[in-house]
Design an enzyme around this catalytic site. Structure first.
Site, PDB file in Angstrom:
ATOM      1  N   ALA A 127       0.792  -1.068   0.078  1.00  0.00           N
ATOM      2  CA  ALA A 127       0.093   0.192  -0.089  1.00  0.00           C
ATOM      3  C   ALA A 127       0.831   0.919  -0.294  1.00  0.00           C
ATOM      4  O   ALA A 127       0.546   2.518  -0.708  1.00  0.00           O
ATOM      5  CB  ALA A 127      -1.043   0.285   1.407  1.00  0.00           C
ATOM      6  N   GLU A 140       3.338   1.353  -6.663  1.00  0.00           N
ATOM      7  CA  GLU A 140       3.841   1.104  -8.440  1.00  0.00           C
ATOM      8  C   GLU A 140       3.334   1.266  -9.824  1.00  0.00           C
ATOM      9  O   GLU A 140       4.322   1.085 -10.199  1.00  0.00           O
ATOM     10  CB  GLU A 140       3.200  -0.203  -7.882  1.00  0.00           C
ATOM     11  CG  GLU A 140       2.795  -1.609  -7.087  1.00  0.00           C
ATOM     12  CD  GLU A 140       2.394  -1.655  -5.550  1.00  0.00           C
ATOM     13  OE1 GLU A 140       2.469  -1.756  -4.792  1.00  0.00           O
ATOM     14  OE2 GLU A 140       1.663  -0.721  -5.986  1.00  0.00           O
ATOM     15  N   ASP A 196      27.343  27.729 -28.903  1.00  0.00           N
ATOM     16  CA  ASP A 196      28.339  28.100 -30.290  1.00  0.00           C
ATOM     17  C   ASP A 196      27.646  29.386 -31.296  1.00  0.00           C
ATOM     18  O   ASP A 196      26.397  29.545 -30.182  1.00  0.00           O
ATOM     19  CB  ASP A 196      28.621  27.405 -31.090  1.00  0.00           C
ATOM     20  CG  ASP A 196      29.832  27.126 -31.937  1.00  0.00           C
ATOM     21  OD1 ASP A 196      30.483  28.238 -31.460  1.00  0.00           O
ATOM     22  OD2 ASP A 196      29.997  26.140 -32.745  1.00  0.00           O
TER      23      ASP A 196
END
Length: 913
Positions: free
Chosen positions: A284, A288, A330
């Site tokens: 619990a 998950e 750059d």
């Protein structure tokens, strides 16, 4: 002696070559000795190992352990649904691992497709005959035959040239093609030797021959590629945070489970019952669905970025962008268009004309501004003279020749000026010593010479100039001083200047001065807005370029970049590491004439200062710094193979604005993950509380483990994913970057998830459970109903209490601080789908016998469902009021005046392809 310092005979002696080239037998033997002319790539990925690695991530391991424990519990207590729980958790792990692997595989394949665009055939002279060979078969001693447009296959010393210009930007970062000569060089560094050409660079105009002295890993290209592979990559903030979240939740779950295992055992429940009870609490507590949802959210963000021209190679890099504090960019091709463009023309009479339109092909609205009736003829003659003096050509959408000359051709096209019947009969080519070029043209019986070049070289060749009436008058000292002063002023603005003149006959003397033309690689139109966005967002933008300081400084000024100091590569060589860190901490610096190892040095110093560094680049020289940076960003159009391989992200359109848009996306992902972590943790409380209350009170079990799983891996997943795809907050680029000490799972997330929203949901679930039982005549302490239809109905109410609150929760969490009503009802289509599917899921729980059999639910008379109504409303209203109090305390959004600044998403748009 350096190989480029001797004459031709010494070069042939050192390389074992000769003018007619190697024999085929010699070439074959040298290929065996030196190996193929390739840059050794990283070891080819073993995708089976890459896939298995997904199962070793910390959170994945936690879920795997939970699955195994569930199967053990099922063996001890069959029929309780633990087997289904174990298989479901294992399935979630497999799906997550497969999805994460597939994303990485797709990104790798896209990059491989980009790398395959590299040309593979070159022309060499062997046994006195020119032949095409695979670039991989070029060996030291081969004689390369170079033509305009060729990609040079190896490092070589020139033995002959004809107006040869080479684009070195992939190696040095310089935007301007460099003239090459066949004369021996006394340069200290090979990169400064003008008689050397390098692998990976391109011939922009002219032709020449060169003897190869280095191939593969021994080229300058290869040396930098090797350096890039040796640089170690730091762990991304997302990787660190997932490990941290997992550890915290694991510790919390194990502690709670352990405490109640002990309590259960000493309360006389027995070892097996206590273990199963503890396992249920652990399940619990462990969300998950969190890892799959995070992975899916990052994947959706990466797909969104791809539509905005940013290809993410590593999903974890998405969130790293949101933490970026410094963008080291750059200049050439990223801030600028990497296309020389005529911007200003100063006629010999002093009249100034501006040229609009972007690029060589124009943008459909390119015009010449400042034309007057009197200047028209002189302007057209000036542009025609410049055009006739060019070897470049624009044919349809195809470009041929040097970028500088292409800019002159484009300017003539914008003014609708053509060659008007002149026939070229001779050319006096440009050399680095002469700094000028002349062409002789015939028209009718007359011959005219047209000349262009550096003003300080062309002006002394002129005897007169055309005044406002078009009359040629003598060029006196006063007029020369005026022209020189104007040229100097334009050069200070970083224009590349060319003077244009003409004369009668074929001699470069006694010419008539026509005027100056100022050329520039202009900043992209959208870059200033993107730089301003970075400033508001607390992100520093630093330019690191191989170009000269004047040009780089002018571009920085044009895009609104503040610069306290300009440091060249030579300057940096004399600065200690400690001093560099101090400068970078206290000043806004522009770096020019940078070498590859120096870019790496700057990235390292910034990281030591605690910065999260995004480094952009396209050249081989950028690869080590791209690898070292927290997120390396390579250019997709002009980037080299090595740069793309070293980077975490490939910028498909080479546009700085797309980088800032990607940063916006990264920040959005961070806060979206924060939202759905809060959302997922909120549902943990109504999953935990029923178990705890059952322990302390004499009530039946309100919720089974399989029902908990139905929330974590079922009803929560799609709404959580919808939160992960939520569009950006309106102030997303007006807040500082996510700090190193900031966490997704912080005090605020715990407070909202567990102690605010979660408490309301737990109250809803238990009220629904107990309220239904009491209404149905149940008496407190009666445990005999366990497993009956009444019990299943009551558990259904518990489950629905949590699920219906989560439906309200997902709507209010669409914005972390602003009102949910500001988001718009239909702006998140995935959320609409999630809500509809959630409603269908609730319907199935209440009506479908197969679903009810699996999840221990039962049909409930509709009138009792009214018990569920108040709590979702309470949750939504209370959280909206909580966010209002936050806005009131911080002042966010309370008094927004004026028009909001555009976000990168509005500046850059999206690529719908």
């Amino acid at each position: 002696m350096a190989i480029y310092a001797g004459d031709r005979d010494e070069l042939y002696a050192q390389t074992g070559s000769r003018e007619e080239g190697l024999s085929r037998a010699e070439a074959s033997e040298r290929l065996r000795v030196h190996g193929p002319n390739v840059i050794q790539k990283r070891e080819k990925k073993n995708y089976f190992r890459v896939y298995l690695r997904q199962y070793t991530q910390f959170f994945a391991v936690l879920l795997e352990v939970a699955a195994v424990l569930s199967l053990i519990a099922d063996a001890s207590a069959p029929g309780e649904g633990y087997d289904i729980l174990g298989y479901a958790i294992a399935g979630a792990v497999v799906i997550n691992a497969t999805f994460a692997f597939w994303q990485e595989y797709k990104a790798d394949q896209t990059v491989e497709a980009l790398l395959r665009l590299m040309p593979s055939m070159v022309t060499v002279r062997r046994e006195g005959v020119a032949e095409e060979v695979d670039a991989r078969e070029v060996v030291p001693g081969d004689v390369l035959l170079l033509e305009e447009g060729d990609r040079i296959a190896a490092d070589a010393v020139l033995t002959g040239v004809n107006s040869l210009y080479v684009d070195l930007s992939t190696l040095t970062g310089e935007s301007r093609p460099r003239h090459r000569t066949a004369d021996p060089s006394s340069a200290v560094s090979v990169l400064e030797a003008r008689n050397v050409v390098f692998a990976g660079t391109t011939v922009t105009s002219g032709n020449g021959t060169a003897v190869v002295y280095a191939t593969g890993q021994t080229t300058e290209f290869g040396k930098i590629a090797t350096l890039a592979r040796e640089v170690e990559k730091r762990q991304t903030p997302m990787q660190k945070e997932i490990v941290r979240i997992t550890r915290i939740l694991t510790l919390a779950a194990v502690l709670v489970g352990g405490v109640f295992f002990v309590l259960s055992y000493f309360a006389g429940y027995g070892l097996l019952v206590a273990a199963i009870f503890a396992l249920s609490l652990i399940v619990a507590n462990v969300p998950e669905g969190m890892l799959p949802t995070i992975t899916l959210s990052l994947s959706l963000a990466s797909q969104h970025m791809a539509r905005r021209n940013a290809l993410i190679k590593n999903l974890d890099s998405v969130q790293t962008l949101g933490s970026t504090t410094v963008i080291c960019t750059d200049k050439t091709g990223t801030l600028t268009r990497n296309e020389m463009t005529a911007r200003v023309i100063v006629l010999s009479s002093g009249e100034e004309v501006s040229v609009t339109g972007e690029g060589y092909l124009g943008d459909g609205e390119a015009v010449i501004k400042g034309r007057t009736e009197g200047s028209d003829e002189r302007l057209e003659f000036f542009l025609m003279a410049a055009l006739l003096n060019c070897r470049a050509a624009i044919e349809g959408d195809h470009l041929h020749g040097d970028p500088t000359e292409l800019a002159l051709v484009a300017a003539a096209r914008k003014a609708c000026v053509g060659p008007e019947g002149y026939e070229k009969v001779a050319e006096i080519p440009f050399t680095s010593e002469r700094k000028m070029m002349s062409t002789v043209h015939a028209r009718d019986s007359a011959r005219l010479i047209f000349t262009k070049g550096a003003p300080e070289v062309v002006l002394p060749k002129c005897r007169g100039f055309r005044n406002r009436t078009g009359t040629v008058v003598p060029l006196d000292e006063e007029e020369r001083a005026r022209i020189a002063a104007r040229a100097e002023a334009l050069e200070r603005q970083a224009y590349r200047l060319l003077a244009v003149a003409y004369g009668e006959g074929e001699e470069e003397e006694g010419l008539v001065y026509l005027g100056l033309i100022g050329l520039m690689d202009p900043p992209r139109a959208e870059v200033p807005g993107a730089v301003a966005t970075c400033r508001r967002a607390g992100i520093r933008v630093m330019v690191l370029t191989g170009d000269n300081p004047i040009t780089a400084g002018a571009v920085a000024e044009a895009i609104g970049l503040s610069v306290d100091r300009v440091i060249t590569g030579d300057d940096l060589a004399g600065i200690s590491e400690e001093r560099l860190e101090e400068i970078l901490r206290d000043e806004d610096v522009l770096f020019a004439r940078m070498r590859s190892d120096q870019k790496l040095q700057i990235a390292t110093a910034l990281q030591k200062n605690g910065e999260v560094v995004a480094m952009t680049g396209d050249g081989v020289n950028d690869a080590p710094a791209l690898k070292k940076a927290d997120i390396g960003i390579a250019m997709g159009l002009k980037g080299t193979e090595v740069a793309k391989e070293a980077a975490d992200m490939v910028l498909i359109d080479d546009n700085f604005c797309s980088i800032v848009a990607a940063v916006e996306e990264g920040r959005t992902v961070y806060f979206n993950i924060k939202k759905f972590v809060t959302y997922i943790l909120s549902s943990n409380v109504p999953e935990i509380v029923p178990y705890i209350l059952q322990f302390f009170l004499r009530i039946p079990l309100p919720l089974t483990v399989i029902q908990i799983l139905s929330i974590d891996l079922g009803s929560d997943m799609l709404p959580g994913l919808a939160l992960g795809s939520e569009r950006h907050e309106k102030d997303i680029m007006e807040i500082p970057p996510v700090g190193k000490t900031e966490r997704i799972l912080d005090r605020e997330v715990f407070k909202r998830g567990y102690f605010f929203l979660g408490i309301i949901e737990a109250t809803a679930a238990m009220t629904a459970f107990l309220g239904f039982l009491y209404l149905m005549g149940w008496h407190y302490g009666d445990l005999s109903i366990a497993g009956t239809e009444l019990h299943r109905q009551a558990m259904t109410m518990t489950l629905l209490g949590a699920v219906t609150c989560q439906l309200a929760n997902v709507w209010t969490l669409r914005s972390w601080e602003f009102s949910a009503f500001e988001r718009g009802l239909f702006t998140n289509k995935l959320l609409i789908v999630a809500v509809v599917l959630e409603a269908i899921w609730i319907f199935l729980l209440l009506t479908a016998p197969p679903v009810q059999a699996v999840f221990n639910t039962a049909s409930v008379p509709p009138v009792y469902l009214l018990l569920l109504v108040p709590f979702p409303i309470l949750l939504f209203v209370s959280h909206e009021f909580y966010k209002y109090l936050i806005r009131r305390r911080t002042g966010k959004g309370m008094h927004r005046e004026g028009e909001a600044e555009p976000l990168p998403s509005e500046l850059c748009g999206e690529n719908e392809e």
